[in-house]
Design a protein around this motif. Sequence first.
Motif, mmCIF file in Angstrom:
data_model
loop_
_atom_site.group_PDB
_atom_site.id
_atom_site.type_symbol
_atom_site.label_atom_id
_atom_site.label_comp_id
_atom_site.label_asym_id
_atom_site.label_seq_id
_atom_site.Cartn_x
_atom_site.Cartn_y
_atom_site.Cartn_z
ATOM 1 N N LEU A 63 0.776 -1.204 0.002
ATOM 2 C CA LEU A 63 0.161 -0.026 0.054
ATOM 3 C C LEU A 63 0.796 1.238 0.001
ATOM 4 C CD1 LEU A 63 -2.858 0.879 0.211
ATOM 5 C CD2 LEU A 63 -2.610 1.042 2.794
ATOM 6 N N PHE A 64 0.776 2.032 -1.030
ATOM 7 C CA PHE A 64 1.567 3.468 -0.933
ATOM 8 C C PHE A 64 0.535 4.242 -0.643
ATOM 9 C CE2 PHE A 64 3.740 0.616 -4.322
ATOM 10 C CZ PHE A 64 5.105 0.711 -3.769
ATOM 11 N N ASP B 247 -5.147 -7.020 11.330
ATOM 12 C CA ASP B 247 -5.523 -5.535 11.458
ATOM 13 C C ASP B 247 -5.884 -4.919 10.022
ATOM 14 O OD1 ASP B 247 -4.442 -4.832 13.889
ATOM 15 O OD2 ASP B 247 -2.243 -4.916 13.147
ATOM 16 N N VAL B 248 -7.056 -4.065 10.337
ATOM 17 C CA VAL B 248 -7.525 -3.777 8.912
ATOM 18 C C VAL B 248 -7.044 -2.372 8.721
ATOM 19 C CG1 VAL B 248 -9.791 -2.945 7.725
ATOM 20 C CG2 VAL B 248 -9.898 -4.982 9.455
ATOM 21 N N LEU B 249 -6.295 -2.045 7.479
ATOM 22 C CA LEU B 249 -5.786 -0.859 7.304
ATOM 23 C C LEU B 249 -6.694 -0.021 6.518
ATOM 24 C CD1 LEU B 249 -3.253 -2.789 7.841
ATOM 25 C CD2 LEU B 249 -2.032 -1.332 6.167
ATOM 26 N N LEU B 250 -7.646 -0.593 5.609
ATOM 27 C CA LEU B 250 -8.435 0.147 4.934
ATOM 28 C C LEU B 250 -9.712 -0.872 4.516
ATOM 29 C CD1 LEU B 250 -6.803 1.964 1.798
ATOM 30 C CD2 LEU B 250 -8.657 0.848 1.648
ATOM 31 N N ARG C 108 -14.220 -4.537 0.519
ATOM 32 C CA ARG C 108 -12.649 -5.071 0.133
ATOM 33 C C ARG C 108 -11.933 -4.286 1.129
ATOM 34 N NH1 ARG C 108 -10.756 -3.775 -5.411
ATOM 35 N NH2 ARG C 108 -10.245 -5.827 -5.565
ATOM 36 N N LEU C 109 -10.999 -5.367 1.665
ATOM 37 C CA LEU C 109 -10.259 -5.119 3.210
ATOM 38 C C LEU C 109 -8.948 -5.063 2.864
ATOM 39 C CD1 LEU C 109 -12.569 -7.158 4.960
ATOM 40 C CD2 LEU C 109 -12.480 -4.837 5.449
ATOM 41 N N VAL C 110 -8.135 -4.164 3.088
ATOM 42 C CA VAL C 110 -6.522 -4.422 3.252
ATOM 43 C C VAL C 110 -6.257 -4.849 4.615
ATOM 44 C CG1 VAL C 110 -4.425 -3.419 2.736
ATOM 45 C CG2 VAL C 110 -6.604 -2.673 1.285
ATOM 46 N N LEU C 111 -5.661 -6.233 4.514
ATOM 47 C CA LEU C 111 -5.361 -6.700 5.832
ATOM 48 C C LEU C 111 -3.840 -6.952 5.982
ATOM 49 C CD1 LEU C 111 -8.210 -9.526 5.838
ATOM 50 C CD2 LEU C 111 -8.350 -7.187 6.634
ATOM 51 N N LYS C 112 -3.499 -6.880 7.520
ATOM 52 C CA LYS C 112 -1.942 -7.237 7.778
ATOM 53 C C LYS C 112 -2.196 -8.218 9.064
ATOM 54 C CE LYS C 112 2.238 -5.027 8.807
ATOM 55 N NZ LYS C 112 3.204 -4.920 7.457
ATOM 56 N N ASP C 113 -1.400 -9.154 8.794
ATOM 57 C CA ASP C 113 -1.182 -10.169 9.936
ATOM 58 C C ASP C 113 -0.996 -9.456 11.465
ATOM 59 O OD1 ASP C 113 -2.117 -12.517 8.359
ATOM 60 O OD2 ASP C 113 -0.334 -12.835 7.836
ATOM 61 N N LYS C 114 -1.706 -9.902 12.439
ATOM 62 C CA LYS C 114 -1.249 -9.301 13.551
ATOM 63 C C LYS C 114 0.066 -9.847 14.128
ATOM 64 C CE LYS C 114 -5.424 -7.185 15.608
ATOM 65 N NZ LYS C 114 -6.691 -7.591 16.276
#
Length: 423
Positions: free
Chosen positions: A314-315, A405-408, A417-423
């Motif tokens: 994600l930029f 974590d939901v970034l967006l 649509r979800l941008v996700l990162k592993d916790k």
Amino acid sequence: MKVFKFGGASVKDSTAVRNVSSLLAKFSGEKLTVVVSAMGKSTNKLEEIVQALVNRDKNLFETNLEELTQFHIDILGNLFAEKHFKVYHQIDETLELIAKKYDEPIPENRAFLYDQIVSLGEVLSTFILSAYLQEEGHKAKWVDVRKLIRTNSTYQEGKVDWNKTEELINQTFLPLFDNNDILITQGFIGHTTEGFTTTLGREGSDYTAGILAYCTNAESVTIWKDVPGMLNADPKYFNNTVKLDSISFKEAIELSYYGASVIHPKTIQPLQKKNIPLYVKSFLNPEDEGTIIQQSTEKDNLTPSFIIKKDQVLFSFTTKDFSFIVEENLSDIFDKLTKAKVTMNLMQNSALDFSILVDSKKVNVNEFISIFADDYHVKYNSALQLATIRHYNEATIAQLIEKKDVLLEQRTRHTIRLVLKDK
Ligand code: ASP
Ligand code: MG
């Protein structure tokens, strides 16, 4: 007439080829156009051969070609009791075309070179399948699709000339059904006005099936796969996948836009235009229902579909003077993205920043940032996933964001649509 498409997995070895023949026997009495991909992973092997040729790595070129040869010879050996002269000869001659390329001058247009070589995977597979079907008593004929599908000269991504293709098909292809039941031809490839071979883009054989169905006004298309139909999620990432029994053309296009990879995205459009239904069925259990893709949207929202894209970056761009992001900046950013040939999977803007999500494999982060460095502060976040749910509900969202974590987040009536990162 029905169009059938068999992908690489359905002709990956001699057992698979035999299976195709018995599957086709169930349709005796029908007229069939059979579109076939290169066997197994041959297309990847051919790509390696082109790479070795371009790098002038003779050793690698020869070992790869040797592997490709052995792979096809093994299949031939298993299918034909005696040395079946004609098909062995056809395979030899085709492989010889590749072998010769090493000593020929390398064309400057690499995409052109790629197409002349990589297209031969489909030529090899159709020679073998057609010889085998004839041996098994099918009234089958090999047809060269390079004389039917006309494209422009955008090599590796040929654009179809529909009028010319339709004309060629009417003149030279359809009449062949007078004396044959099955016409076997290659997926993925076409030809230019000058007669050079083009390819339609990786995984393009589905598209070929769509083109031929459109131009012949076929009754239906069936894509035979090693899965029971279109599933609502990739079984690699999800345990409880279910089959979609019936979805609309529109839904299939949406799903492929978000990254579902069961059908090549270009396939649907020509079928939709003529309202030709598309079946996705299992070549292992051909009697099973599979999925039907057709006009009606009635059943689209019965089952939520999940699509995951991994390895996303994600930029986020902010203007250096902290002014708002307005149309002028956006058009400048889009311009730079187009020039850098970067495609976005998602975008979002707020007062001060504009964010885009990109496949990490398609971008070199430092180079990318340097393009914008004069005018913007660019931050990025990597190792993300883009999760899309069609026809979502709260329970499906909860399931997806567990331990993430939901970034967006972006929601419309049917899609989240979800941008996700592993916790
Ligand atoms: N053989 C080509 C590929 O692997 C086309 C296809 O399989 O659809 O990309
Ligand atoms: Mg394939």
